[in-house]
Design a protein around this motif. Structure first.
Motif, mmCIF file in Angstrom:
data_model
loop_
_atom_site.group_PDB
_atom_site.id
_atom_site.type_symbol
_atom_site.label_atom_id
_atom_site.label_comp_id
_atom_site.label_asym_id
_atom_site.label_seq_id
_atom_site.Cartn_x
_atom_site.Cartn_y
_atom_site.Cartn_z
ATOM 1 N N PRO A 207 8.265 12.949 -3.781
ATOM 2 C CA PRO A 207 7.556 11.697 -3.521
ATOM 3 C C PRO A 207 8.699 10.866 -2.809
ATOM 4 C CG PRO A 207 7.136 12.267 -5.952
ATOM 5 C CD PRO A 207 8.102 13.425 -5.358
ATOM 6 N N ASN A 208 8.313 10.162 -2.155
ATOM 7 C CA ASN A 208 9.098 9.228 -1.018
ATOM 8 C C ASN A 208 8.516 7.638 -1.466
ATOM 9 O OD1 ASN A 208 10.731 11.480 -0.195
ATOM 10 N ND2 ASN A 208 8.933 11.809 1.242
ATOM 11 N N VAL A 209 8.891 6.802 -0.597
ATOM 12 C CA VAL A 209 8.265 5.547 -0.784
ATOM 13 C C VAL A 209 6.978 5.246 -0.089
ATOM 14 C CG1 VAL A 209 10.636 4.556 -0.899
ATOM 15 C CG2 VAL A 209 9.625 4.719 1.282
ATOM 16 N N TYR A 210 6.217 4.208 -0.873
ATOM 17 C CA TYR A 210 5.059 3.877 -0.292
ATOM 18 C C TYR A 210 5.002 2.338 -0.797
ATOM 19 C CZ TYR A 210 2.850 3.773 -4.984
ATOM 20 O OH TYR A 210 2.214 3.746 -6.048
ATOM 21 N N ALA A 211 3.681 1.573 -0.378
ATOM 22 C CA ALA A 211 3.611 0.235 -0.823
ATOM 23 C C ALA A 211 2.414 -0.379 -1.351
ATOM 24 C CB ALA A 211 4.019 -0.684 0.794
ATOM 25 N N GLN A 212 2.314 -1.203 -2.058
ATOM 26 C CA GLN A 212 1.118 -1.991 -2.489
ATOM 27 C C GLN A 212 1.193 -3.576 -2.435
ATOM 28 O OE1 GLN A 212 0.598 -0.732 -6.572
ATOM 29 N NE2 GLN A 212 -0.509 1.301 -6.022
ATOM 30 N N TYR A 213 -0.090 -4.054 -1.862
ATOM 31 C CA TYR A 213 -0.282 -5.177 -1.825
ATOM 32 C C TYR A 213 -1.466 -5.759 -2.632
ATOM 33 C CZ TYR A 213 -1.275 -9.795 0.246
ATOM 34 O OH TYR A 213 -1.348 -11.563 0.220
ATOM 35 N N VAL A 214 -1.033 -6.718 -3.659
ATOM 36 C CA VAL A 214 -2.291 -7.248 -4.296
ATOM 37 C C VAL A 214 -2.692 -8.615 -3.854
ATOM 38 C CG1 VAL A 214 -3.115 -7.997 -6.724
ATOM 39 C CG2 VAL A 214 -1.249 -6.162 -6.440
ATOM 40 N N ALA A 215 -3.837 -8.666 -3.140
ATOM 41 C CA ALA A 215 -4.254 -9.866 -2.600
ATOM 42 C C ALA A 215 -4.367 -11.022 -3.452
ATOM 43 C CB ALA A 215 -5.436 -9.516 -1.862
ATOM 44 N N GLY A 216 -4.237 -12.246 -2.647
ATOM 45 C CA GLY A 216 -4.573 -13.616 -3.325
ATOM 46 C C GLY A 216 -6.017 -14.009 -2.599
ATOM 47 N N LYS A 217 -6.236 -15.289 -2.740
ATOM 48 C CA LYS A 217 -7.409 -15.879 -2.108
ATOM 49 C C LYS A 217 -7.350 -16.263 -0.576
ATOM 50 C CE LYS A 217 -10.029 -17.108 -6.213
ATOM 51 N NZ LYS A 217 -10.629 -18.172 -7.191
ATOM 52 N N GLY A 218 -8.217 -16.046 0.240
ATOM 53 C CA GLY A 218 -8.155 -16.626 1.570
ATOM 54 C C GLY A 218 -7.481 -15.931 2.537
ATOM 55 N N ILE A 219 -7.048 -16.315 3.531
ATOM 56 C CA ILE A 219 -6.227 -15.626 4.673
ATOM 57 C C ILE A 219 -4.736 -15.933 4.204
ATOM 58 C CG2 ILE A 219 -5.710 -16.002 7.058
ATOM 59 C CD1 ILE A 219 -8.145 -17.515 7.694
ATOM 60 N N GLN A 220 -4.237 -14.515 4.349
ATOM 61 C CA GLN A 220 -2.814 -14.163 3.992
ATOM 62 C C GLN A 220 -2.268 -13.012 4.865
ATOM 63 O OE1 GLN A 220 -3.885 -12.335 -0.107
ATOM 64 N NE2 GLN A 220 -5.658 -13.192 0.780
ATOM 65 N N GLU A 221 -0.976 -13.192 5.036
ATOM 66 C CA GLU A 221 -0.329 -12.196 5.654
ATOM 67 C C GLU A 221 0.923 -11.657 4.925
ATOM 68 O OE1 GLU A 221 0.715 -13.436 9.872
ATOM 69 O OE2 GLU A 221 0.318 -15.513 9.022
ATOM 70 N N TYR A 222 1.146 -10.425 5.008
ATOM 71 C CA TYR A 222 2.100 -9.503 4.361
ATOM 72 C C TYR A 222 2.728 -8.453 5.124
ATOM 73 C CZ TYR A 222 4.500 -6.886 0.719
ATOM 74 O OH TYR A 222 5.452 -6.223 0.453
ATOM 75 N N GLU A 223 4.112 -8.535 5.062
ATOM 76 C CA GLU A 223 5.077 -7.561 5.782
ATOM 77 C C GLU A 223 5.783 -6.723 4.469
ATOM 78 O OE1 GLU A 223 8.403 -6.143 9.001
ATOM 79 O OE2 GLU A 223 7.594 -8.448 8.653
#
Length: 703
Positions: A207-223
């Motif tokens: 295994p190497n690296v991966y990513a998870q994003y847990v969303a909030g409400k509305g319009i959102q950006e994430y890197e």
């Protein structure tokens, strides 16, 4: 954003820590300014990082007009939005974790000028360096990363898209890249989980690296700031999420693809290009074996990579090789042994053959030969000398094989380990003798060369069986690697070349790593067509596979199970890049720092080829065409250096320079201001030239 992912992994040696220097002046405005930092403490060891055991941050800006420094007045908070992804956890070699971000816990626009941090706690003042556990601070010796900014994928859906069911979106990158993936979404409910991976999540079998994003409400950006690599980035989108945009940021070592190679043979063009891409993908904090499973500075790999960089990249790449050299010696153990990968918090095993390779002719000496950086050699030579002195010599001048922490010579079988070790010890002596000469240590250079002479005599008296070298007691098939090392080191003499040629035609045991030496041996003996034929046979699967822009760790043909455990991006496999530029197009330094250089092309049956490289003296170019009745060679020589041009003499009756005769039937026709005839030697007509561009035509005898 001033710095994206500043801060090198620890460290320059086992105790101390790197720091960055950056010019903030262009970012400051009149009035109040805010300096905001997102810091990441790994909190674990790895093959490219030794953990300090404690989070700390230091900032100092001290000028005649202003003094800013971290103290108890700075405000700090732990960003609870950042978490660690659940298993599969990255394997133990990686100090990085897979990043999970929970948008519901996001503190907001904490980095902006109008954000109030009054509710944050005051920082705890830990002291001033040097202090434990970071100790002495060493300035970053390499540039900050090249940064593409956020860009669109080569292939992705047209956005926006509303997904009413769970969907997998795979976006295509323009090549295999180091990236941080980005998303912009809209959703009516928080808690939607988006997972981001590349096809290299299990690259190299672990295994190497991966990513998870847990969303909030509305319009959102994430890197996601934890870089990963691949040809594709896959987003797992849950139902009810509207995807407004997906992008990526490529970052990597700040160097340019200044070198080039093209030829009439498409296979050679493609292997050179794939080798360059693989090389760049394995450069960041350090030269690494692979960007997924390990990210570790194995020095056998770095020797190959550093050699490729001199031909493929600009001179900024030299700093990464230099950083690795200082780290190797600064991590030297009290008993004088060396080990890699370093920096490392959970590894300390010596691989003796790799260490000999590192400090020897193809490692430290090749760095000096290409750069002319005598200070680095002066600083590091004492460590080289100490390491060589721990090896014990037998009465016949050969060395006793040291097991070290891991007695490893190469992947694969039929490794004549005693012979291979002695060959690389000979190359280490060769590098040390050359370094001693450069440092005016004449007695030490003489001693090394005496040892070499005795070793060579033993090789050819006791190990040569008439067709190949073989160490007494070795029972396996003839080892092609060991024959190659004997050839490239100069242990083998020209009268042995025909027999060795036949041996290398039939023995194929080397991994893609050691295959570089086998191919170089064929070029060095003058068998360019054999080298190309073997290169095409052995690397066909890698080069012809259109699914990969990079070269693999192990051979796939007949060894699929092993290939599945290897990585698909391993720069130790790129030796062909060096050889095509250095031997086929013939460009190599003759004196350190390209004070002078050679252009001795080896065309074989290739009809035309050209190479360009950025040396420390400037751009050098070599271009030949090779037909039945005419061989042409165009060379560009930069300022402050000279070149010796070597025209293959076979079948040649006359040579013209810029359409004017300069040589005929063994004699110089006339001398010219910019050209000096130096005779015929080892099958080449030699001319010394100063700066400028030259066009030679060698007319061949007609049948």
């Amino acid at each position: 954003m001033v710095i994206f992912e500043g801060g090198l992994k620890r460290g320059p040696d086992p105790r101390n820590t790197y720091y960055d220097t950056v010019d903030l002046s262009a970012y400051l405005t009149k009035g109040n300014n805010t300096i905001a930092v997102l810091a990441w403490y790994f909190g674990k060891q790895g093959f490219s990082h030794v953990d300090s055991g404690k989070f700390g941050f230091l900032f100092e800006c001290i000028t005649p007009g202003i003094t800013l420094a971290t103290d108890a007045s700075w405000k700090v908070i732990r960003n609870e939005a950042y978490q660690t992804c659940p298993p599969p956890l990255p394997n133990f070699r990686l100090p990085e974790s897979s990043i999970r971000f929970d948008a519901a816990k996001d503190p907001g626009l904490w980095y902006t000028h109008n954000f109030s941090a009054q509710a944050w706690k005051n920082a705890t003042e830990l002291g001033r360096p040097p202090m434990a556990p970071w100790n002495r601070l060493v300035q970053r010796p390499i540039p900050q990363w090249k940064n593409s900014g956020l860009v669109s994928y080569l292939k992705a859906p047209a956005f926006p898209v509303q997904y009413d069911k769970d969907t997998v979106i795979t976006c295509t990158l323009p090549s295999n890249l180091q990236v941080t993936p980005y998303l912009k979404i809209e959703t009516r409910e928080e808690g939607k989980l988006i997972e981001i991976i590349t096809e290299n999540l299990m690259g190299g079998g672990e295994p190497n690296v991966y990513a998870q994003y847990v969303a909030g409400k509305g319009i959102q950006e994430y890197e996601s700031y934890g870089w990963m690599n691949g040809h594709t980035v896959t987003y797992k989108i849950p139902a009810g999420v509207k995807v407004l945009d997906l992008k990526y940021r490529e970052t990597g070592y700040d160097t340019e693809f200044a070198g080039s190679f093209t030829s009439s043979d498409d296979f050679l063009n493609r292997i050179w290009q794939k080798a360059r891409r693989t090389l760049y993908l394995t450069m960041r904090d350090n030269y690494m074996d692979c960007p997924d499973r390990e990210r570790a500075q194995w020095w056998g790999d770095e020797v190959n990579e550093g050699g490729e960089a001199f031909y493929a990249l600009d001179t900024k790449s030299h700093l990464l090789f230099k950083k690795g050299m200082y780290e190797l010696i600064n991590w030297q153990k009290p008993d004088s042994t060396l080990f890699s990968p370093i920096p490392a918090g959970n590894w300390n095993k010596e691989l003796p053959v790799q260490m000999l390779t590192s400090i020897g002719y193809y490692g430290f000496w090749n760095y000096y030969l290409n750069t002319g950086d005598l200070k680095t050699i002066s600083d590091l030579y004492p460590g080289v000398k100490k390491y060589l002195q721990i090896w014990k010599l037998k009465e016949n001048g050969t060395v006793e094989v040291r097991k070290g922490g891991w007695s490893w010579g190469d992947w694969g079988d039929n490794i004549d380990m005693d012979l291979l070790t002695n060959g690389f010890y000979y190359l280490a002596l060769q590098g040390a003798a050359n370094m001693a000469d450069a440092l005016s240590l004449k007695e030490e250079a003489f001693e090394y060369r005496q040892m070499m002479a005795k070793m060579k005599a033993t090789f050819n008296k006791e190990f040569w069986d008439g067709s190949a070298y073989r160490y007494p007691g070795y029972k396996g098939k003839t080892d092609d690697r060991s024959q190659a090392v004997a050839i490239v080191s100069g242990i083998a003499d020209p009268d042995q070349y025909p027999a060795l040629r036949e041996t290398l035609k039939k023995e194929e045991h080397a991994s893609p790593y050691m295959e570089k030496y086998v191919l170089e041996a064929l070029f060095k003996m003058g068998y360019a067509d054999d080298a190309v034929e073997r290169m095409k046979k052995r690397f066909a699967d890698m080069v012809n596979d259109l699914n990969y822009a990079t070269l693999f760790e192990v051979w796939r043909a007949g060894n699929v199970e092993s290939w599945l455990r290897g990585t698909t991006n391993h720069a130790w496999s790129g030796g062909a890049l060096t050889l095509l530029s250095q031997y086929m197009c013939g460009v190599e330094p003759a004196e350190p720092g390209y004070a002078s250089f050679r252009v001795f092309p080896n065309p074989g049956s290739v009809k035309n080829a050209s190479a360009g490289m950025q040396s420390v003296k400037g751009m050098i170019k070599s271009r030949f065409t090779n037909s039945e009745h005419l061989f042409t060679l165009e060379v560009t020589v930069p300022k402050a250096t000279t070149a010796v041009i070597g025209i293959p003499v076979e079948k040649v009756s006359a040579v013209r320079l810029n359409h004017r005769p300069v040589w005929k039937d063994g004699l110089a026709v006339r001398s010219r201001k910019a050209l000096k005839y130096q005779g015929v030697e080892k099958g080449r007509i030699l001319f010394r030239v100063a700066e400028g561009t030259y066009s030679f035509e060698a007319v061949k005898y007609k049948k």
